[in-house]
Design a protein around this motif. Structure first.
Motif, short mmCIF file in Angstrom:
data_model
loop_
_atom_site.label_atom_id
_atom_site.label_comp_id
_atom_site.label_asym_id
_atom_site.label_seq_id
_atom_site.Cartn_x
_atom_site.Cartn_y
_atom_site.Cartn_z
N GLU A 3 -6.32 -12.06 13.87
CA GLU A 3 -7.06 -11.42 12.54
C GLU A 3 -8.54 -11.99 12.78
OE1 GLU A 3 -4.92 -11.93 9.10
OE2 GLU A 3 -5.71 -14.08 8.65
N THR A 169 -1.34 -7.00 -0.59
CA THR A 169 -1.43 -6.26 0.49
C THR A 169 -1.42 -6.83 1.87
OG1 THR A 169 -2.40 -4.81 -0.65
CG2 THR A 169 -2.73 -4.35 1.59
N LYS A 170 -2.48 -8.20 1.78
CA LYS A 170 -2.56 -8.92 2.93
C LYS A 170 -1.33 -9.49 3.23
CE LYS A 170 -4.60 -11.43 6.00
NZ LYS A 170 -5.07 -10.83 7.47
N THR A 173 0.77 -7.24 5.16
CA THR A 173 0.54 -6.77 6.34
C THR A 173 0.95 -7.63 7.68
OG1 THR A 173 -1.76 -7.93 6.16
CG2 THR A 173 -1.61 -5.53 5.70
N ARG A 174 1.21 -8.83 7.17
CA ARG A 174 1.81 -9.80 8.15
C ARG A 174 3.29 -9.48 8.43
NH1 ARG A 174 0.19 -15.35 4.80
NH2 ARG A 174 -2.15 -15.33 5.25
N SER A 177 4.00 -2.43 9.01
CA SER A 177 3.21 -1.55 9.28
C SER A 177 2.27 -0.80 8.33
CB SER A 177 3.70 -0.52 10.19
OG SER A 177 4.35 0.28 9.66
N ILE A 178 1.02 -0.33 8.45
CA ILE A 178 0.61 0.54 7.58
C ILE A 178 1.23 1.58 6.95
CG2 ILE A 178 -1.63 1.61 7.12
CD1 ILE A 178 -3.10 -0.10 9.28
N THR A 229 -6.05 -1.61 3.85
CA THR A 229 -4.90 -2.01 4.58
C THR A 229 -5.40 -2.52 6.06
OG1 THR A 229 -3.70 -0.81 3.20
CG2 THR A 229 -2.68 -2.24 5.08
N SER A 230 -5.98 -1.59 6.72
CA SER A 230 -6.49 -1.75 8.21
C SER A 230 -7.34 -3.10 8.39
CB SER A 230 -7.05 -0.52 8.94
OG SER A 230 -6.19 0.70 8.85
N SER A 233 -5.71 -6.14 7.70
CA SER A 233 -4.79 -6.70 9.06
C SER A 233 -5.73 -7.20 10.09
CB SER A 233 -3.96 -5.35 9.33
OG SER A 233 -4.95 -4.51 10.01
#
Length: 307
Positions: A3, A169-170, A173-174, A177-178, A229-230, A233
């Motif tokens: 990332e 959210t972070k 994301t680990r 999926s979105i 979110t993208s 990630s």
């Protein structure tokens, strides 16, 4: 790719999020005379849920929706639902630019809380970015806290909720999926919206005038969270979230252009401070990513055949 190696790509996703959130703010103010905040959230979530479900079905990605972290999704969406309702309500109480100015204490909270909850390092560039951003907010908004203002309190609490949401959210994301995150975002908040909007047995249906704005809110809400979110990630939260400061001068400009709200030298000075902080943070992150890439061991060279 890790990332930390894609801060600029993540920044571009954040610009998409900024655009969508700003459009949603304008649409939210336009329908506030017809629908209360719970109704706005209900219709927004319904539109978003239908779109997410359709996309996941058409692309054969419905299997990505997981149920083993429902408690994390519930905490994230309950916090976001609370913050979003406070934000929509604040839009009707105080000037557009002031709502955004107070909301932008959220990136500062992310920078300070990310080391505690996500294990991210609190570096000097991140602290400098937070300092410039906060100074820019004060220069632009010049808030008067000598008297209690419900609109100001709502916007400030919304900022804290949004910071918590971004950290959650972070973390998600680990592992997910979105598509999974967006499915539970829209689905859970649809249930919450129906419960709160319908507790009195009266939910206002869209009118011919409000329907286009509600559709815009739904599309922009979904787009904003997809972009956010993208971005999260692709880079650390404390690096990317300060990019959202750009939304502040945009909000003041729209408030001046659409609603006749103030536009003065403070806006220009504040916007400059904000952009300086963002630039320093992104450059430091990019340099750190390049150093990390150079420090990675080189793969062994292939054996060449001897003639």
């Amino acid at each position: 790719m890790s990332e930390a190696n894609r801060p600029l790509a993540a920044a571009l996703w954040m610009i998409g999020s900024i655009t969508a959130f700003t459009a949603m703010a304008v649409a939210g103010r336009e329908v506030s005379s017809v629908h209360d905040t719970f109704e706005i959230m209900t219709w927004r979530s319904l539109i978003g849920f239908v779109i997410v479900l359709a996309v996941a079905t058409v692309t054969s990605r419905l299997h990505e929706v997981k149920t083993n972290r429902l408690h994390r999704h519930l905490l994230r969406n309950l916090t976001h639902f609370t913050g979003q309702n406070l934000w929509f309500w604040a839009l009707t109480m105080i000037p557009l630019g002031q709502v955004f100015a107070l909301e932008f204490t959220s990136p500062i909270w992310v920078i300070l809380l990310a080391p505690i909850f996500l294990g991210e390092k609190l570096t000097r560039p991140k602290l400098i970015a937070a300092a410039f951003g906060f100074a820019g907010i004060l220069a632009v908004a010049r808030p008067d806290f000598s008297t209690f203002d419900p609109g100001i309190a709502a916007a400030a609490l919304a900022a804290l909720c949004f910071a918590t949401t971004n950290i959650a959210t972070k973390s998600l994301t680990r592992h997910e999926s979105i598509i999974s995150i967006m499915f539970w975002l829209t689905g859970m908040q649809l249930v919450m919206g129906l419960a709160m909007a319908g507790y009195d047995g009266d939910i206002a249906l869209p009118t011919a005038q409000s329907l286009p704005w509600l559709v815009l809110i739904g599309l922009c809400g979904l787009t904003a969270h997809f972009c956010l979110t993208s971005a999260l990630s692709l880079a650390p939260a404390s690096v990317i979230v300060p990019v959202d400061f750009i939304r502040l001068p945009v909000a003041f400009s729209l408030g001046w252009f659409l609603y006749g709200e103030g536009l003065d030298l403070g806006l220009i000075l504040g916007a400059g401070l904000i952009l300086i902080g963002i630039t320093l943070n992104l450059r430091a992150s990019g340099a750190a990513a390049n150093r990390a890439l150079l420090q990675q061991p080189m793969p062994p060279k292939a054996m060449t055949r001897r003639n």
